[in-house]
Each structure stands twice: as C-alpha cells, then as structure tokens.
Design an enzyme around this catalytic site. Structure first.
Site, PDB file in Angstrom:
ATOM      1  N   ARG A   1       0.863  -1.177   0.000  1.00  0.00           N
ATOM      2  CA  ARG A   1       0.000   0.000   0.000  1.00  0.00           C
ATOM      3  C   ARG A   1       0.902   1.230   0.000  1.00  0.00           C
ATOM      4  O   ARG A   1       1.906   1.258   0.732  1.00  0.00           O
ATOM      5  CB  ARG A   1      -0.887   0.003   1.253  1.00  0.00           C
ATOM      6  CG  ARG A   1      -1.950   1.086   1.268  1.00  0.00           C
ATOM      7  CD  ARG A   1      -2.714   1.153   2.574  1.00  0.00           C
ATOM      8  NE  ARG A   1      -2.000   1.969   3.539  1.00  0.00           N
ATOM      9  CZ  ARG A   1      -2.573   2.419   4.666  1.00  0.00           C
ATOM     10  NH1 ARG A   1      -3.812   2.080   4.967  1.00  0.00           N
ATOM     11  NH2 ARG A   1      -1.885   3.178   5.506  1.00  0.00           N
TER      12      ARG A   1
ATOM     13  N   TYR B   1      -3.026  11.551   5.997  1.00  0.00           N
ATOM     14  CA  TYR B   1      -3.320  10.210   6.473  1.00  0.00           C
ATOM     15  C   TYR B   1      -2.290   9.178   6.014  1.00  0.00           C
ATOM     16  O   TYR B   1      -1.792   9.245   4.890  1.00  0.00           O
ATOM     17  CB  TYR B   1      -4.714   9.766   5.947  1.00  0.00           C
ATOM     18  CG  TYR B   1      -4.827   8.290   6.095  1.00  0.00           C
ATOM     19  CD1 TYR B   1      -4.669   7.443   4.999  1.00  0.00           C
ATOM     20  CD2 TYR B   1      -4.939   7.728   7.359  1.00  0.00           C
ATOM     21  CE1 TYR B   1      -4.670   6.081   5.148  1.00  0.00           C
ATOM     22  CE2 TYR B   1      -4.937   6.356   7.526  1.00  0.00           C
ATOM     23  CZ  TYR B   1      -4.799   5.535   6.430  1.00  0.00           C
ATOM     24  OH  TYR B   1      -4.789   4.194   6.589  1.00  0.00           O
TER      25      TYR B   1
ATOM     26  N   ASP C   1      -5.226   3.667   0.006  1.00  0.00           N
ATOM     27  CA  ASP C   1      -6.362   3.869   0.917  1.00  0.00           C
ATOM     28  C   ASP C   1      -6.820   5.327   0.846  1.00  0.00           C
ATOM     29  O   ASP C   1      -6.084   6.230   1.242  1.00  0.00           O
ATOM     30  CB  ASP C   1      -5.902   3.541   2.351  1.00  0.00           C
ATOM     31  CG  ASP C   1      -7.087   3.416   3.309  1.00  0.00           C
ATOM     32  OD1 ASP C   1      -6.889   2.869   4.411  1.00  0.00           O
ATOM     33  OD2 ASP C   1      -8.198   3.843   2.945  1.00  0.00           O
TER      34      ASP C   1
ATOM     35  N   HIS D   1      -9.396   6.386   2.365  1.00  0.00           N
ATOM     36  CA  HIS D   1      -9.769   6.594   3.783  1.00  0.00           C
ATOM     37  C   HIS D   1     -11.014   7.470   3.942  1.00  0.00           C
ATOM     38  O   HIS D   1     -11.022   8.412   4.749  1.00  0.00           O
ATOM     39  CB  HIS D   1      -8.591   7.198   4.553  1.00  0.00           C
ATOM     40  CG  HIS D   1      -8.464   6.650   5.943  1.00  0.00           C
ATOM     41  ND1 HIS D   1      -8.857   7.334   7.061  1.00  0.00           N
ATOM     42  CD2 HIS D   1      -7.996   5.469   6.396  1.00  0.00           C
ATOM     43  CE1 HIS D   1      -8.629   6.611   8.137  1.00  0.00           C
ATOM     44  NE2 HIS D   1      -8.122   5.477   7.767  1.00  0.00           N
TER      45      HIS D   1
ATOM     46  N   GLU E   1      -9.203   1.867  -1.565  1.00  0.00           N
ATOM     47  CA  GLU E   1      -9.887   1.473  -0.332  1.00  0.00           C
ATOM     48  C   GLU E   1     -10.693   2.629   0.211  1.00  0.00           C
ATOM     49  O   GLU E   1     -10.235   3.784   0.196  1.00  0.00           O
ATOM     50  CB  GLU E   1      -8.842   1.046   0.685  1.00  0.00           C
ATOM     51  CG  GLU E   1      -9.366   0.637   2.016  1.00  0.00           C
ATOM     52  CD  GLU E   1      -8.263   0.269   2.972  1.00  0.00           C
ATOM     53  OE1 GLU E   1      -7.172  -0.100   2.505  1.00  0.00           O
ATOM     54  OE2 GLU E   1      -8.462   0.380   4.181  1.00  0.00           O
TER      55      GLU E   1
ATOM     56  N   GLU F   1     -13.676  -1.849   6.771  1.00  0.00           N
ATOM     57  CA  GLU F   1     -12.982  -1.904   8.065  1.00  0.00           C
ATOM     58  C   GLU F   1     -13.741  -1.218   9.183  1.00  0.00           C
ATOM     59  O   GLU F   1     -13.565  -1.590  10.346  1.00  0.00           O
ATOM     60  CB  GLU F   1     -11.586  -1.320   7.956  1.00  0.00           C
ATOM     61  CG  GLU F   1     -11.530   0.159   7.746  1.00  0.00           C
ATOM     62  CD  GLU F   1     -10.108   0.666   7.624  1.00  0.00           C
ATOM     63  OE1 GLU F   1      -9.362   0.124   6.793  1.00  0.00           O
ATOM     64  OE2 GLU F   1      -9.758   1.581   8.378  1.00  0.00           O
TER      65      GLU F   1
ATOM     66  N   ARG G   1     -13.696  -5.742   3.664  1.00  0.00           N
ATOM     67  CA  ARG G   1     -12.589  -5.600   4.612  1.00  0.00           C
ATOM     68  C   ARG G   1     -12.981  -5.748   6.079  1.00  0.00           C
ATOM     69  O   ARG G   1     -12.243  -5.383   6.963  1.00  0.00           O
ATOM     70  CB  ARG G   1     -11.925  -4.243   4.412  1.00  0.00           C
ATOM     71  CG  ARG G   1     -11.014  -4.250   3.213  1.00  0.00           C
ATOM     72  CD  ARG G   1     -10.180  -3.013   3.026  1.00  0.00           C
ATOM     73  NE  ARG G   1      -9.589  -2.386   4.163  1.00  0.00           N
ATOM     74  CZ  ARG G   1      -8.541  -2.818   4.843  1.00  0.00           C
ATOM     75  NH1 ARG G   1      -8.005  -3.972   4.517  1.00  0.00           N
ATOM     76  NH2 ARG G   1      -8.051  -2.129   5.839  1.00  0.00           N
TER      77      ARG G   1
ATOM     78  N   GLU H   1      -4.461  -7.657   5.374  1.00  0.00           N
ATOM     79  CA  GLU H   1      -3.632  -6.509   5.782  1.00  0.00           C
ATOM     80  C   GLU H   1      -2.696  -6.950   6.890  1.00  0.00           C
ATOM     81  O   GLU H   1      -3.095  -7.689   7.801  1.00  0.00           O
ATOM     82  CB  GLU H   1      -4.523  -5.360   6.264  1.00  0.00           C
ATOM     83  CG  GLU H   1      -3.729  -4.164   6.763  1.00  0.00           C
ATOM     84  CD  GLU H   1      -4.605  -2.963   7.050  1.00  0.00           C
ATOM     85  OE1 GLU H   1      -5.845  -3.100   6.991  1.00  0.00           O
ATOM     86  OE2 GLU H   1      -4.055  -1.899   7.324  1.00  0.00           O
TER      87      GLU H   1
ATOM     88  N   TRP I   1     -11.976  11.653   8.698  1.00  0.00           N
ATOM     89  CA  TRP I   1     -10.515  11.466   8.812  1.00  0.00           C
ATOM     90  C   TRP I   1     -10.109  10.192   8.103  1.00  0.00           C
ATOM     91  O   TRP I   1     -10.826   9.192   8.150  1.00  0.00           O
ATOM     92  CB  TRP I   1     -10.087  11.386  10.277  1.00  0.00           C
ATOM     93  CG  TRP I   1      -8.636  11.048  10.371  1.00  0.00           C
ATOM     94  CD1 TRP I   1      -7.571  11.875  10.081  1.00  0.00           C
ATOM     95  CD2 TRP I   1      -8.074   9.773  10.669  1.00  0.00           C
ATOM     96  NE1 TRP I   1      -6.398  11.193  10.201  1.00  0.00           N
ATOM     97  CE2 TRP I   1      -6.666   9.898  10.572  1.00  0.00           C
ATOM     98  CE3 TRP I   1      -8.595   8.518  11.021  1.00  0.00           C
ATOM     99  CZ2 TRP I   1      -5.791   8.837  10.817  1.00  0.00           C
ATOM    100  CZ3 TRP I   1      -7.728   7.467  11.260  1.00  0.00           C
ATOM    101  CH2 TRP I   1      -6.367   7.647  11.167  1.00  0.00           C
TER     102      TRP I   1
HETATM  103  C1  CS2 Z   1      -6.385   2.080   7.902  1.00  0.00           C
HETATM  104  C2  CS2 Z   1      -6.286   1.903   9.373  1.00  0.00           C
HETATM  105  O1  CS2 Z   1      -5.134   0.112   7.787  1.00  0.00           O
HETATM  106  C3  CS2 Z   1      -6.000   0.796   7.232  1.00  0.00           C
HETATM  107  O2  CS2 Z   1      -6.563   0.502   6.177  1.00  0.00           O
HETATM  108  O3  CS2 Z   1      -7.624   2.502   7.458  1.00  0.00           O
HETATM  109  O4  CS2 Z   1      -4.938   2.066   9.713  1.00  0.00           O
HETATM  110  C4  CS2 Z   1      -7.123   2.828  10.216  1.00  0.00           C
HETATM  111  O5  CS2 Z   1      -6.775   4.173   9.938  1.00  0.00           O
HETATM  112  C5  CS2 Z   1      -6.871   2.492  11.673  1.00  0.00           C
HETATM  113  O6  CS2 Z   1      -7.198   1.152  11.887  1.00  0.00           O
HETATM  114  C6  CS2 Z   1      -7.683   3.369  12.595  1.00  0.00           C
HETATM  115  O7  CS2 Z   1      -7.426   2.966  13.926  1.00  0.00           O
HETATM  116 MG    MG Z   2      -8.178   1.621   5.643  1.00  0.00          MG
END
Ligand code: CS2
Ligand code: MG
Length: 402
Positions: free
Chosen positions: A148, A160, A210, A212, A236, A262, A283, A339, A402
């Site tokens: 990634r 981020y 990502d 995000h 992602e 996630e 995810r 991941e 975020w």
């Molecule tokens: C992120 C995460 O790994 C990822 O894909 O989206 O690192 C996420 O920001 C964290 O799990 C938040 O605690």
């Molecule tokens: Mg993520």
C-alpha cells in the site's frame, strides 16, 4: 460438562493500547479474544466487564453459535463497533478454547486448508515522494508482493497514513489532533504520485491505496478513472459507506477495484455492497465484526457474488486478531488479501505465537486453537495510555472524514 468459570479483561499498552479478553473454563482451558477498538478501548472493556462477563460464567463454552446469538439478540440494542467488538472477543476466545479442547488449530475446525499461505500487503509511506520510494523499495526487498502506498499531500500537514518511525500508529495524542484536509489538493496529487510509483517500480507487484473515506462518490469516480491504467489492486474506502448505494455511482465510471469494510461491523452493513457487487473486496475484520462466527457468514455471502476477503489488520488489532484472521483466511475459498503490519517488539513480548511472516505471506499456526499466549504479568508493565485518532478539518474549518 465444562463450564465458563472466569472472564478476565486486560487493558494494557505493550507497544500500543490493547484490550484482551481471556475466558477460562472449569477444566482450566483458556481462550483469548481481541477487544481493541482504537481510541474507544475503555468502552469495549466496560461493555465486556460490566454487561457480558456476568452472563458468560456458568455457560457451556462449546456452544459458540448459541453464545453469539445470545449476546447479539439478547442485548436488544444491536450492531455498532462497541457491541460487535465485544461479541467478537468472546467468539474468538470460544473458538480458541474449542480448538484447544479438540487438539486442532482453528482453521481445521473451519473446513481445513484452502491455501498453503496467506498473501499480505505491507504499508509503504513517506512524508514526501523520496521517502515513499525508499519505503516501497524496503518492502519489495523484504519480499512483499503487495504494497500500500500513502504519502503526504504537499501543503497539508499530517496527511493520512504516513508512518512516523518504525511502527505506524495514527492514534498518537492524548486528545484528537486536528489535521487539515483539502480534497482538491489530494485529487490533484494522489493520481500523480501513484503513477510515479508505477513508473519507478513497474507492475510486478500489487499496488494498493487507501482513500480513507475522504471523497464524495463522484470525486471517487474521478479518482478511480484517473488511476485505472495503474491497475491498483484496490482503492480502499473511496467514499463513506453508510450509504451503500452511493457506490453505484463509482461503479458506473471506473473499473478500479474497490475495497470497503474496516469500519463496518455486521453482514447487514455490507449486504448491499456485496449483493449489488458494488465492491470487489470486503474488509470487515474478525475483531470488529462479531468474530469468526460472523465473519464467516460475511465471507460466505461475499463468495456468492464473487467478492473476496481483504480483512483489516493494522497494529491496532492485536496479534490475537491477526492469528484469528489468518485461520479464517487459510480456510475460506474466496480469500483476497490480508492486511499486515509488523508489531512493536513490546507487543510481541506480551503476545507470543500466532501467524508467522515469510516471503510476503502469513503462515497459520498449527498449535491447537489460535496459537497465541498472553503474558498478563508482563503486560502489567505497560499501563493503558489513552490516545485518540485524529480529526480532519477542511480548510474552511468544517469537520471532514478522517
Ligand atoms: C487504515 C487503518 O489500515 C487501514 O486501512 O484505514 O490504519 C485505520 O486508519 C486504523 O485502523 C484506525 O485505527
Ligand atoms: Mg483503511
């Protein structure tokens, strides 16, 4: 009949904050669960200690499905990350116990091996392109087949996904750090740097990115279209997924594969994404979506629609989660990718065993159960250290995802 005799909830910070559940049966068999919810750890610890533990003592540990239904339907108030993380921790611990009682690694209880090892992706990042390129080279040299790539957006502080030091940890401050965000600057920069990554390193590895949750659907469609020729393994979280139908718009414009899940915690939260094939990878994680029992249901639904797994697995999920995830990844037919982030040394002193990394793959433990041990005495040396995830604000000061 063996019964659940003791339920312990450990909150400690070996390397970072983790909440670990341990269930002990009347036969002295123990099982571990991960109840870590980054930035809201104490909410899950209290949910377990005050509202779940009293209900578990005296129950038959072998009744995993019945316990899941009892904790899900019996709470009346359903779904959400705190509830589903608490249920997940109990579920994972009971599968650990069942494996130990049977003398089998958990993946054997899930149908046995479907693959020899589990493909993972690593996290290359840098505050600028030069640092990102060096990091990608490091991951390629370490044998990663999937990487990634995230880097800072020029002019924006604290973008981020940029690791500071050896271990990536976004929850780094005692109160939420406020980070500036500009979609325009990101959209003008990200496709360009991802293209430079392909120009520098070629196409012989899987490249992931990502977003995000940062874009609107049409912005995500633009991003997906612009990077199409870069053949990302996935983009992602291109847009927030509460409104699952918003992914129809992205799908109309681009073939860039999409990964979501996630922050989603149940099969109902991904049902439309899967059944309308609005995503390519789901995810959801073993520790935030109800444990092994529920994650299997999600992946079985996904298999009907040719959606593959891509479980969340950064270091804010503990080695117990990673071990459980790799047992599931090893057994399911529609595995996509896992991941993986290397844990801090202190973490690996407290959590011993579990999946092992080699040549860009994770290898499942053959020990009975999950294959992880938790050293509670050593963990006491690392007291809980409250930390929050950042908050993003647009340049006009309004809150952004975020
Ligand atoms: C992120 C995460 O790994 C990822 O894909 O989206 O690192 C996420 O920001 C964290 O799990 C938040 O605690
Ligand atoms: Mg993520």
């Amino acid at each position: 009949m063996s019964t659940i005799e003791k339920v312990d909830v450990f909150v400690a910070a070996p390397g970072r904050n983790y909440v670990t559940l341990r269930i002990t049966t009347s036969d002295g068999v123990t099982g571990l669960g991960d109840a870590t919810l980054n930035g809201r750890e104490l909410a899950v610890a209290a949910y377990l200690r005050d509202h779940v533990a009293p209900l578990l003592v005296g129950r038959d540990p072998a009744r995993i499905e019945d316990t899941w239904q009892y904790l899900y339907r019996g709470a009346y108030w359903r779904r959400g990350p705190v509830t589903m993380t608490a249920i997940a921790a109990v579920d994972i611990a009971l599968w650990d116990i069942k494996g130990k009682v049977a003398g089998l690694p958990v993946y054997q209880l899930l149908g046995g091996r479907s693959r020899d090892a589990v493909l993972v992706y690593g996290h290359a990042s840098g505050s600028d392109l030069a640092e990102l390129f060096d990091d990608i080279a490091r991951f390629k040299d370490a044998g990663y087949q999937a990487i990634r790539a995230q880097t800072g957006v020029p002019g924006l502080a604290g973008s981020y996904g940029v690791r500071k030091g050896l271990i990536y940890e976004p929850a780094a401050t005692a109160l939420p750090e406020e980070q500036p965000w500009s979609t325009e600057q990101y959209l003008n920069f990200a496709p360009r740097y991802l293209r430079e990554v392909r120009e520098r390193f070629g196409f012989d590895f899987h490249l992931l990115h990502d977003v995000h949750h940062r874009l609107t659907p049409i912005e995500a469609a633009r991003f997906g279209k612009e990077v199409e020729e870069l053949h990302l393994f996935w983009m992602e979280d291109p847009t927030p997924a509460e409104n699952q139908e918003s992914f129809r718009l992205i799908r109309q414009h681009t073939t860039t594969p999409i990964a979501v899940g996630e922050v989603l915690t149940s099969i109902w939260d991904v049902q439309q994404l899967i059944t309308e094939q609005l995503i390519d990878y789901v995810r959801t994680s073993v520790s935030h979506s109800g444990g092994i029992t529920h994650l299997r249901r999600i992946f079985d639904l996904a298999a009907l629609y040719q959606v593959r797994s891509g479980s969340h697995g950064p270091t804010d999920l503990s080695p117990v989660s990673l071990a459980a995830a790799v047992h599931v990844d090893t057994a399911i037919p529609n595995f996509g990718i896992q991941e993986y982030m290397a844990f801090a040394p202190e973490t690996l002193e407290v959590f011993r065993g579990g999946a092992s990394f080699a040549d860009g793959m994770l290898h499942v433990s053959e020990e009975p159960g999950l294959g992880v041990e938790y050293d509670e005495r050593l963990a006491e040396r690392f007291p809980y250290d409250p930390k929050y995830l950042p908050v993003a604000r647009r340049l006009d000061g309004s809150v952004h995802d975020w």
